[in-house]
Design an enzyme around this catalytic site. Sequence first.
Site, mmCIF file in Angstrom:
data_model
loop_
_atom_site.group_PDB
_atom_site.id
_atom_site.type_symbol
_atom_site.label_atom_id
_atom_site.label_comp_id
_atom_site.label_asym_id
_atom_site.label_seq_id
_atom_site.Cartn_x
_atom_site.Cartn_y
_atom_site.Cartn_z
ATOM 1 N N GLY A 16 15.809 45.727 41.568
ATOM 2 C CA GLY A 16 15.672 44.658 40.578
ATOM 3 C C GLY A 16 14.848 43.463 41.026
ATOM 4 N N ASN A 18 11.717 43.040 40.257
ATOM 5 C CA ASN A 18 10.967 42.621 39.057
ATOM 6 C C ASN A 18 11.864 41.836 38.108
ATOM 7 O OD1 ASN A 18 8.047 43.662 38.865
ATOM 8 N ND2 ASN A 18 9.177 45.360 39.786
ATOM 9 N N ARG A 95 14.476 56.590 34.361
ATOM 10 C CA ARG A 95 14.728 57.684 33.419
ATOM 11 C C ARG A 95 13.837 57.488 32.204
ATOM 12 N NH1 ARG A 95 20.109 59.767 34.694
ATOM 13 N NH2 ARG A 95 19.574 61.352 33.170
ATOM 14 N N HIS A 113 4.371 49.959 36.026
ATOM 15 C CA HIS A 113 4.122 51.095 36.917
ATOM 16 C C HIS A 113 3.258 50.631 38.091
ATOM 17 C CE1 HIS A 113 3.719 55.209 38.149
ATOM 18 N NE2 HIS A 113 2.429 55.015 38.297
HETATM 19 C C1 GRF Z 1 8.561 48.873 40.802
HETATM 20 O O1 GRF Z 1 7.602 49.168 41.770
HETATM 21 C C2 GRF Z 1 8.125 49.352 39.440
HETATM 22 O O2 GRF Z 1 6.744 49.325 39.261
HETATM 23 C C3 GRF Z 1 8.611 50.780 39.426
HETATM 24 O O3 GRF Z 1 9.847 50.747 40.098
HETATM 25 C C4 GRF Z 1 9.851 49.664 41.042
HETATM 26 C C5 GRF Z 1 11.078 48.853 40.748
HETATM 27 O O4 GRF Z 1 11.325 47.878 41.712
HETATM 28 N N1 GRF Z 1 8.683 51.261 38.076
HETATM 29 P P1 GRF Z 1 12.430 46.755 41.472
HETATM 30 O O5 GRF Z 1 13.743 47.474 41.116
HETATM 31 O O6 GRF Z 1 11.967 45.879 40.355
HETATM 32 O O7 GRF Z 1 12.545 46.041 42.773
#
Ligand code: GRF
Length: 211
Positions: A16, A18, A95, A113
């Site tokens: 998490g 992001n 998912r 992504h």
């Molecule tokens: C990120 O690199 C995102 O691009 C990918 O999964 C990762 C998630 O990281 N879809 P976080 O859980 O936000 O640290």
Amino acid sequence: MADKKLRVGVLISGSGTNLQSIIDAAYAGEIDVEVAVVISNRQEARGLERAEKAHIPGVWIDRTAHKTFHSYNMAIRDALKEHKVDLVVMAGYMRLLGTEVLKEYPNRVINIHPALLPSFPGASGIQDAFDYGVKLTGVTVHFANEKFDDGPIIAQMPVRIAEDDAIEDLEAKIHAIEHRLYPEVLQMFAQGRVSIEGRIARIAPHPSETR
Ligand code: GRF
């Protein structure tokens, strides 16, 4: 700042970071966004702790507790509706989302992504780009659909792979860009600047650029 904040529901499976960048940008008043709910398919996801710390409702929805993919997705849809979400933000949600959610939120579900789509889709986009030996990779934010990493592209930012970069260096560069780009894209939605024409996502100019 807009009068009404964009209410986002963030879907996660893991750490998490992001999600944290969105929480921090919203808290700092940099974006007109309120994280209304965080939904995880994994109970132990670190992102649920981040939500709790920020006093944001966190919901664990266990796939194994649902007999069908349909009922699992109905549970996600219900949680999003209960929290009056305007935009569904997938942030490391590992998912596919069912049509139950996609139809409830047409052109309102997005994903991030860690590669420049359509190159290197899938669960290991950073490693795959590194192993392939490309000199340039990056980050993509796109509309989600019923396939993995497939919908119209909203924003991309490049990341250069230097000669002496180890995979850890590249991961750090990619994540730093993700944490900038996702809040920026959410602000574009908050400002009502994102639309879709067929396969193409369109971004209207920022209000300050139209004078
Ligand atoms: C990120 O690199 C995102 O691009 C990918 O999964 C990762 C998630 O990281 N879809 P976080 O859980 O936000 O640290």
